[in-house]
Motif scaffolding. Structure first.
Motif, mmCIF file in Angstrom:
data_model
loop_
_atom_site.group_PDB
_atom_site.id
_atom_site.type_symbol
_atom_site.label_atom_id
_atom_site.label_comp_id
_atom_site.label_asym_id
_atom_site.label_seq_id
_atom_site.Cartn_x
_atom_site.Cartn_y
_atom_site.Cartn_z
ATOM 1 N N ALA A 1 10.754 -124.658 -16.134
ATOM 2 C CA ALA A 1 10.647 -125.946 -15.435
ATOM 3 C C ALA A 1 9.271 -126.574 -15.583
ATOM 4 O O ALA A 1 8.732 -127.161 -14.657
ATOM 5 C CB ALA A 1 11.017 -125.786 -13.953
ATOM 6 N N ASP B 1 8.307 -130.933 -15.563
ATOM 7 C CA ASP B 1 9.475 -131.494 -14.882
ATOM 8 C C ASP B 1 9.128 -132.895 -14.372
ATOM 9 O O ASP B 1 8.111 -133.095 -13.725
ATOM 10 C CB ASP B 1 9.815 -130.552 -13.712
ATOM 11 N N ALA C 1 14.378 -125.196 -19.562
ATOM 12 C CA ALA C 1 14.369 -126.495 -18.874
ATOM 13 C C ALA C 1 13.014 -127.179 -18.939
ATOM 14 O O ALA C 1 12.533 -127.753 -17.972
ATOM 15 C CB ALA C 1 14.843 -126.343 -17.421
ATOM 16 N N TYR D 1 12.297 -131.474 -18.111
ATOM 17 C CA TYR D 1 13.498 -132.047 -17.492
ATOM 18 C C TYR D 1 13.164 -133.396 -16.857
ATOM 19 O O TYR D 1 12.235 -133.501 -16.063
ATOM 20 C CB TYR D 1 14.054 -131.069 -16.450
ATOM 21 N N ARG E 1 17.609 -125.679 -23.100
ATOM 22 C CA ARG E 1 17.569 -126.996 -22.439
ATOM 23 C C ARG E 1 16.221 -127.690 -22.532
ATOM 24 O O ARG E 1 15.828 -128.390 -21.617
ATOM 25 C CB ARG E 1 17.946 -126.890 -20.959
ATOM 26 N N VAL F 1 15.729 -131.626 -21.521
ATOM 27 C CA VAL F 1 16.978 -132.044 -20.875
ATOM 28 C C VAL F 1 16.761 -133.314 -20.055
ATOM 29 O O VAL F 1 15.857 -133.403 -19.241
ATOM 30 C CB VAL F 1 17.583 -130.888 -20.019
ATOM 31 N N HIS F 2 17.556 -134.312 -20.381
ATOM 32 C CA HIS F 2 17.524 -135.609 -19.704
ATOM 33 C C HIS F 2 16.159 -136.299 -19.717
ATOM 34 O O HIS F 2 15.764 -136.939 -18.739
ATOM 35 C CB HIS F 2 18.042 -135.488 -18.261
#
Lengths: 364, 238, 494
Positions: free
Chosen positions: B70, B73, B89, B92, B108, B111-112
């Protein structure tokens, strides 16, 4: 309030493992340090350890760790054991009292071996005989709970933070070649110590991080084959599935990984024909044991350890190597805190098992 | 340069020196380092914990070793450069700024990630990545260089699944496995490579003392959503 | 049975369309191009209403009601009168309508993930509805090198866990079967011939066809058996457990006669039981004889109606060598059934499924056999709930016919279906365009599949096998403790 098993409790977690391929026995300090590093991943409602190679003087006997709610439960259980097993040794497990660990049950240890005539009459092998007896204790005897029952191994668990659990059980006084640890973050109070992890049956012990979405499909499938899920936890059902697949279906652990974390059909279709057939077969044959949703697990067994992520890799898992020692953990920092300079650090691919065994043994 | 021993001085000491150039040493799993940082330059030694550089809003963070999960993020601006590898991740929901990972990234990555007005998230990974690279990508740019993995697959399965904007560039001649039918992939032409990829990769190379030429050599593939395959007919009102 | 009245607002342009569409003779014309309404013949099939270009036609229930009372209702009185007049048993069609029998699907609510594990977006992440259905061997086998040998018997392969129920050529038109077959091919699922044989023009759909063997053995021959991807032995159906079938000679014409291999004009009677199955060991014999003639290359399914002792019956079927058990519940549809039987015999599919799945588990054989549920599946949530109760897949009949135009008037047994579905009348059956029909079926099942994926994604499940038998996904409401216990689910909030 209902205790765990009467209700299903969700959990988040930290997991950690150390495995010495050269069978070097190390004490519990390192694993405690590693799991304590991830204090924030637990909430004080469960912690525990599994250790292998800790009872060399009794390595031919099943080592039982049992929780009792009362002396009556102990008497009843010992009576039950005496009828079926030769009890070689029994004692209280030594603990270091601490205000951080409360409500302790009576914690006893036994080294036992099946009574030869009883074993013969049962027409079972000693593992099946013993596991059935242990499941019977957990199922039928009120106030008694078998925490672990493998050979030359044991599980130490409690309600509390893992580092406090380590002190309580004095795990620095044990030496093993393989250690697993678990720090739990349950959504509500488990109500009893049995709900903590690792969960263990015979020489298998499992720690797990995540919450699986296939739980009840898996539970109802494994309960077909003589298992009884008393705790309603993921770890329990995963342990039973692995025991079933390895011991009763004779699958290797890497085949088990292909069952419980089966690749997607689209992924299977990219493999060569032989592998495609093998993976499709396992997925079709054991479809009820596919586990979906997030999990990362460490599985301890005699002479080895397996790490596995769900196929989407929804939980973290790091592996590192230094010399003949292999480290596993939810976070890299929890490895670096005990081994500053590993030779290799990597995150295994989702669904692909990492299996390590003693140098002297080959993969099971 | 101010030196902060994280285990002795704690996170608050880092905050007190925002806007300066600092060295944070002895990191071992401490979460949230550099969260929301707006300015300054931070050098990190050790293994910082999860959620490093999340909401990063300017400034620069350099990490010596690996980073965990993460990371970056919901990052908004600034730069994070990591000499080691990243966990799952990564980036993110990142809206802007740059994240450079010299090693590999986990599942991931990106991701997004998004873009908005002048903001555009940029993620460059020097090594290779796990599955679901650029999942749900909503904007911005991801470049995977595969340095040291030439001739190998540099992404996992389900690359770009569900992406609906932005671009993934792979320095590879091989299309990723099981690419979704809702995506289109193409080989990148010289002009695009020169104008779009080169400036970013050159900056990446300079930060880590690599040769830009080496980082840019060979074929690049671009993966983008196929606009002809939208999901507009999914729902009907009753 | 209800009585209807045909009404008309101002604005009728006397185009006579309604009269030409009405297949029951309820609307006719006189010599002066005027409409004549014969209300007593109206079935409320809504064909005329749908086709009225001015939109001025409508059907109501007859407001002239018998007084009746709570016990002797209007329907009861009506039926007594009809039986007093004719001395006959009552015949009807479609599924049971017992008003006070609960639809358990509507009393179960599904779960979703929040925080403790992630839900999954089915549009962007892999979401598998692919299902293999069939038998599994007891043990794995390995060769000399220790490699696993593929000893799996043949399986059905479904892209989505929704199949089409058995509906025979004779009960429904060839165009309906064409639409079902074509849609099955596009969807990657199966349609089922029912017991009327397989029309020559449909042999090309073999890869998506299940052929049925029922007690009448109409149109059953070696080529037919081998044309199917699986063979279904039909013991019974939910709409009329214990009752055979009777297709009147009137419908045995042309291709129906050829396909069934029954002379034109002769009644086609399906005996109540298979006269070679009077006991469970006889079923095993039939299963094995079908496997023998098809070279052990095709799964054999056994379809039974959900009755009180369905659990031991299913267990017996599982042990008979059959690969798949098909259970058809109380609400299952039919082209013709004695009304009393339809409404009073059998148990709902939800209950049958729950007890069968549980019993097969207690006997440790659930994993060795496939279970398909049918009988009143109306939408994707019914499908998800059925799978969570323990089904591998479901099959739909009435829902599929509805997609093709059926308005549930329950007049299939008349052979005069105005929508061209349950009829052999050439004029009428031309009313269904099989291509258009296939497209509607494709749309319906695709839409349901998409919704199933949303349910699964919400629960964090990305593979249908992880939903199968996952009863924690279900909680009941408005059910008593016994019902919850039998369904094997908790109460909401538990």
């Amino acid at each position: 309030m209902k205790k765990e098993g009467e209700v299903r409790i969700s959990s988040g977690c930290a997991i950690s493992g150390i495995f010495c391929r050269d069978e070097r026995r190390i004490n519990g300090d390192a694993i405690k340090k590693s799991i304590a590093m991830m204090h924030a991943r637990s909430n004080g409602l469960g912690g525990g350890f599994a250790a292998y190679g800790i009872y060399p003087e009794y390595k031919d006997f099943f080592a039982l760790h049992i929780f009792y709610d009362s002396e009556e439960a102990r008497n009843e259980t010992e009576h039950f054991l005496e009828k079926r097993f030769d009890i070689i040794n029994l004692s209280k497990i030594p603990v270091r009292q601490s205000e951080k660990i409360t409500d302790a049950p009576l914690i006893w240890r036994y080294f036992i071996t099946p009574l030869p005539h009883m074993l013969q009459d049962s027409q079972l092998d000693e593992n099946e005989y013993t596991s059935r007896s242990m499941i019977m204790i957990n199922d039928k005897l009120d106030g008694a709970y078998v925490v672990s029952c493998g050979k030359d191994m044991g599980v130490f668990k409690a309600v509390g933070y893992p580092e406090d659990v380590a002190d309580f059980y004095r795990i620095d006084e044990y030496e093993g070649y393989s250690w697993l640890a678990h720090g739990r973050y349950p959504t509500n109070t488990p109500g009893w110590w049995a709900g903590s992890h690792p969960f263990s049956l015979l020489d298998l012990s499992v720690v797990h991080n995540g919450e699986i979405s296939s739980y009840d499909a898996n539970r109802r499938a494994v309960e077909m084959y003589g298992y009884s899920c008393k705790l309603l936890t993921d770890t329990e059902v995963i342990t039973y599935i692995l025991d079933y697949l390895t011991r009763k279906e004779s699958l290797s652990l890497s085949e088990c990984a292909n069952v419980i974390a089966a690749p997607f059909w689209t992924t299977i279709s990219t493999k060569d024909e032989k592998e495609r057939t093998r993976l499709s077969y396992l997925r079709k044959m054991f479809s009820s044991f596919l586990i979906t949703g997030p999990f990362s697990i460490l599985v301890g067994f005699s002479g080895g350890m397996m790490a596995l992520n769900d196929r989407l890799k929804l939980r973290n898992l790091i592996v590192a190597e230094k010399g003949s020692t292999v480290y596993f953990s939810s976070e890299e920092a929890a490895i670096r805190v005990i081994e500053e300079n590993p030779e290799r650090v990597w995150a295994p691919v989702g669904g692909e098992a990492v299996i390590v065994t003693l140098d002297k043994e080959k993969a099971r | 340069m101010k030196v902060i021993d994280i285990r002795k001085d704690g996170q608050s000491e880092i905050r007190r020196h925002e806007g300066e150039e600092i060295l944070v040493k002895g990191c071992l799993g401490e979460r949230y380092i550099g969260e929301g940082l707006k300015s300054g330059r931070m050098h990190i030694e050790g293994t910082p914990g999860n959620a490093l550089a999340s909401y990063l809003d300017g400034g620069e963070i350099y990490v010596d070793g690996n980073v965990q999960d993460a990371v970056a993020d919901t990052m908004n601006a600034g730069l994070l450069a990591v000499k080691g590898s990243a966990g799952d991740a990564l980036c993110y929901g990142m809206r802007g700024g740059k994240v450079y990972i010299l090693g590999n990234a986990g599942y991931r990555a990106g991701v997004h990630m998004k873009a908005y007005e002048e903001k555009k998230g940029i993620l460059v990974i020097g090594g290779k990545t796990g599955s679901f690279l650029g999942e749900y990508l909503a904007g911005g740019m991801i470049i995977v260089l595969g340095l040291g993995y030439e001739g190998e697959r540099i992404t996992g399965y389900f690359c770009g699944n569900g992406m609906y904007s932005g671009t993934i560039y792979l320095r590879s001649g091989e299309m990723p496995p099981n690419l979704s039918e809702k995506l289109k992939s193409r080989y990148v032409g010289d002009m695009e490579k020169e104008e779009v990829i080169s400036p970013v990769v050159t900056d990446f190379a300079h930060r880590f003392g690599l040769s830009p030429k080496r980082c840019l050599e060979g074929t690049f593939i671009a993966i983008e959503p196929d606009e002809s395959k939208t999901n507009s007919q999914l729902y009907v009102a009753v | 049975m209800k009585r209807y009245r045909i009404r008309r607002y101002e604005g009728c342009i006397s185009c006579m369309k309604c009269a030409s569409e009405c297949s029951f003779g309820a609307i006719t014309t006189n010599g002066k191009r005027e409409l004549v309404f014969h209300h007593e013949r109206c079935t409320d099939c809504q064909r005329c209403v749908s086709f009225c270009p001015s939109g001025v036609l409508y059907i109501t229930e007859d407001e002239n009601r018998y007084k009746g009372n709570r016990v002797f209702t209007e329907d009861v009185i009506n039926e007594i009168n009809i039986q007093a007049e004719t001395g006959s048993a009552l015949l009807s069609s479609m599924g049971a309508s017992g008003d006070d029998i609960p639809i358990y699907f509507d009393k179960m609510l599904l779960n979703a993930s929040q925080v403790t594990n992630p839900s999954i977006d089915p549009l962007r992440e892999p979401m598998e509805t692919f299902t293999y259905i069939g038998k599994r061997p007891e043990k794995i086998e390995r060769n000399g090198e220790g490699e696993i040998v593929d000893n799996l018997p043949p399986h059905l392969e479904l892209e989505t866990p929704i199949m089409f129920s058995a509906m025979s050529y004779g009960a429904i038109s060839l165009n309906v079967q064409k639409a079902l077959a074509d849609a099955s091919e596009k969807l990657g699922t199966y349609w089922n011939t029912g017991e009327g044989g397989l029309h020559e023009s449909l042999y090309k759909y073999s890869a998506n066809t299940i052929v049925q063997v029922a007690s009448g053995r109409f149109g059953v021959h070696e080529r037919y058996l081998n044309a199917g991807s699986a063979i279904e032995i039909k013991i019974g159906q939910g709409a009329k457990p214990g009752i055979g079938g009777h297709l009147t000679g009137k419908k045995i014409v042309g291709d129906v006669s050829k396909t069934r291999m029954v002379p034109e004009g002769l009644d086609a009677i399906s005996p109540a039981p298979h006269h070679d199955i009077y006991s469970i060991e006889d079923l095993a014999e039939l299963v094995m004889s079908i496997k023998e003639v098809t070279g052990y290359k095709k799964p054999v399914m056994v379809k039974v109606a959900a009755v009180h002792n369905i659990a031991p019956i299913a267990s017996g079927i599982a042990r008979s060598g059959a690969d798949v058990i098909v259970i058809d519940g109380y609400r299952g549809g039919t082209g013709a059934a004695p009304k009393r039987i339809r409404d009073n015999v059998g148990i709902p599919i939800e209950v049958a499924l729950a007890v069968v799945d549980q019993r097969l588990r207690e006997e440790e054989i659930r994993d060795r056999v496939g279970v398909i549920a049918s009988g009143g599946i109306r939408n994707s949530s019914d499908v998800v709930k059925a799978i969570a109760l323990g089904a591998d897949a479901v099959s739909i009949g009435t829902a599929a016919l509805t997609a093709l135009g059926c308005h549930l008037c329950a007049s299939c047994h008349t052979g005069r279906c105005a929508w061209g579905l349950a009829t052999q009348d050439e004029e009428l059956s031309r009313r269904l365009d099989p291509e258009k029909g296939a497209e509607r079926l494709f749309n319906l099942v695709s839409a349901w599949t998409r919704e199933i994926k949303e349910f699964m994604g919400g629960m964090g499940i990305n593979s249908i096998e992880a939903l199968r038998g996952n009863r924690m996904a279900l909680k009941g409401t408005g059910l008593n403790e016994k019902e919850l216990e039998i369904l094997g689910i908790g109460y909401i909030g538990e």
